[in-house]
Enzyme design. Structure first.
Site, mmCIF file in Angstrom:
data_model
loop_
_atom_site.group_PDB
_atom_site.id
_atom_site.type_symbol
_atom_site.label_atom_id
_atom_site.label_comp_id
_atom_site.label_asym_id
_atom_site.label_seq_id
_atom_site.Cartn_x
_atom_site.Cartn_y
_atom_site.Cartn_z
ATOM 1 N N PRO A 18 13.958 50.866 2.037
ATOM 2 C CA PRO A 18 15.126 51.239 2.842
ATOM 3 C C PRO A 18 16.022 52.223 2.108
ATOM 4 C CG PRO A 18 15.395 49.021 1.951
ATOM 5 C CD PRO A 18 13.995 49.447 1.640
ATOM 6 N N MET A 19 16.444 53.270 2.824
ATOM 7 C CA MET A 19 17.328 54.290 2.263
ATOM 8 C C MET A 19 18.338 54.708 3.326
ATOM 9 S SD MET A 19 14.505 56.663 0.276
ATOM 10 C CE MET A 19 13.309 56.500 1.618
ATOM 11 N N GLN A 72 18.261 44.685 6.586
ATOM 12 C CA GLN A 72 18.876 44.546 5.263
ATOM 13 C C GLN A 72 20.401 44.559 5.368
ATOM 14 O OE1 GLN A 72 19.196 47.662 1.986
ATOM 15 N NE2 GLN A 72 17.474 46.455 1.209
ATOM 16 N N CYS A 102 21.615 48.493 -4.555
ATOM 17 C CA CYS A 102 22.200 49.823 -4.404
ATOM 18 C C CYS A 102 23.159 50.115 -5.561
ATOM 19 C CB CYS A 102 22.943 49.940 -3.073
ATOM 20 S SG CYS A 102 23.742 51.557 -2.852
ATOM 21 N N LYS A 141 16.224 42.609 -2.527
ATOM 22 C CA LYS A 141 15.906 43.842 -3.254
ATOM 23 C C LYS A 141 16.958 44.033 -4.333
ATOM 24 C CE LYS A 141 14.359 48.607 -2.678
ATOM 25 N NZ LYS A 141 15.123 49.316 -3.709
ATOM 26 N N GLY A 205 10.099 52.392 -7.560
ATOM 27 C CA GLY A 205 10.652 53.327 -8.533
ATOM 28 C C GLY A 205 9.668 54.386 -8.975
ATOM 29 N N ASP A 206 9.943 55.646 -8.608
ATOM 30 C CA ASP A 206 9.157 56.804 -9.044
ATOM 31 C C ASP A 206 7.722 56.820 -8.528
ATOM 32 O OD1 ASP A 206 11.408 57.554 -10.370
ATOM 33 O OD2 ASP A 206 10.606 57.345 -12.396
ATOM 34 N N ARG A 229 11.942 57.515 -2.219
ATOM 35 C CA ARG A 229 12.126 58.970 -2.229
ATOM 36 C C ARG A 229 10.803 59.728 -2.112
ATOM 37 N NH1 ARG A 229 15.605 59.720 -7.493
ATOM 38 N NH2 ARG A 229 14.380 57.892 -8.090
#
Length: 325
Positions: A18-19, A72, A102, A141, A205-206, A229
């Site tokens: 989620p972003m 969320q 976050c 998360k 992550g990444d 991302r």
């Protein structure tokens, strides 16, 4: 098979992380079409949900084809978080996710998100209250810890399990790191290795390529991976990763495919929200939709500066013509 309460995820699940202002309904659906196994809403402030703020209510809207789907929520007080979780449950998702991850100042600075990693007893109190208040599975998360001096995730994951959390997603950075530096999955691996931990552990992550996804899967033994991302403007990453797991190869989308999916995304976003807002928010996606195309810079400048749909459509046509010649 990975289980989160009654939810069953076959194989090795790839989850769209989620972003905010990215994983709205139009983009989630595109990622689902391209292989995402589980979706989660943008995060929703508990206070806003209780006040019936229209924008927050809209974030809970989803379609059955998005399942398994989670809503969320974030906040820093017991009662608002409990009430928000109950409101979310009424929307009939498959699970409720709590954001303790976050790192953005306006969130974490108020003790929400990863800001709560400075007060683990409070974090556990709020989480436990939410678990008791809803019948749906509750997931969390979070991050490795608040900073390098408080890397609490191994113990925290176990304590969250003990109060009823049914899965944990871990971003491989601290709050202080924000999104800087390189994600370090070592503690995610140690969390998964804890023999007392039985709930699924998802890493984040990444993960920006199928190769990185396979490396994380093999090295750290996680039950699944969240892609954040790396999916922006790149919904193909889910199907590519699955192909790479099986065959060690994957296809790169053609220019025609990139334009088609980008246009699909833009038009769906315009239908979902105000046209001007949709056009502005799409700008963060264009760079990745057309990543690595030679001589693309003039087109990118147009895409991120144009404000009218007609002009954007003309640019898409120019892209198709330029790369087909």
């Amino acid at each position: 098979m990975v289980k989160i309460g009654a939810i069953e995820l076959s194989g090795f699940p790839l989850i769209l992380s989620p972003m905010e202002e990215v994983t709205d309904k139009p983009f989630r659906l595109i990622c689902k079409e391209h292989g995402a196994d589980m979706l989660i809403s943008e995060f929703i402030a508990s206070d806003a949900l209780i006040r019936d703020v229209e924008k927050s209510q809209k974030k809970m809207i989803f379609e059955n084809r998005e399942r398994p789907f989670g809503i969320q929520i974030f906040g820093n007080e017991v009662e608002p978080m409990v009430r928000a979780a109950q409101i979310a449950e009424n929307a009939k998702p498959d699970f409720v996710d709590i954001n303790w991850g976050c790192p953005v100042k306006k969130i974490a600075g108020k003790g929400c998100g990863s800001g709560m990693l400075k007060d683990i007893p409070r974090l556990l109190e709020i989480t436990h209250a939410v678990v008791k208040a809803v019948k749906l599975p509750v997931t969390v998360k979070t991050r490795l810890g608040y900073d390098d001096q408080s890397l609490v995730i191994v113990e925290l994951a176990e304590r969250l399990q003990d109060i009823g959390v049914q899965a944990i997603s871990i971003h491989a950075r601290t709050k202080k790191q924000m999104y800087q530096g390189q994600a370090d999955w070592t503690l995610i691996g140690k969390t998964k290795e804890n023999p007392r931990l039985k709930i699924p552990v998802f890493g984040n992550g990444d993960i920006t390529s199928p190769e990185k996804a396979l490396g994380a899967k093999n090295r750290f033994g996680v039950d699944g991976i969240l892609i954040g991302r790396g999916a922006i403007g790149n919904p193909w990453i889910f199907a590519q990763t699955k192909d790479y797991f099986e065959t060690k190869s994957y296809k790169t989308p053609s220019v025609k495919e990139r334009v088609a999916v980008c246009r699909q995304h833009l038009h769906a976003a315009i239908q979902w929200k105000e046209e001007k807002v949709a056009i502005l928010e799409m700008r963060k996606h264009y760079g990745n939709y057309f990543k690595a195309l030679p001589d693309f810079k003039p087109f990118r400048i147009k895409l991120v500066s144009q404000t009218e749909l007609q002009d954007l459509e003309e640019t898409f046509g120019q892209i198709l013509k330029f790369y087909s010649e």
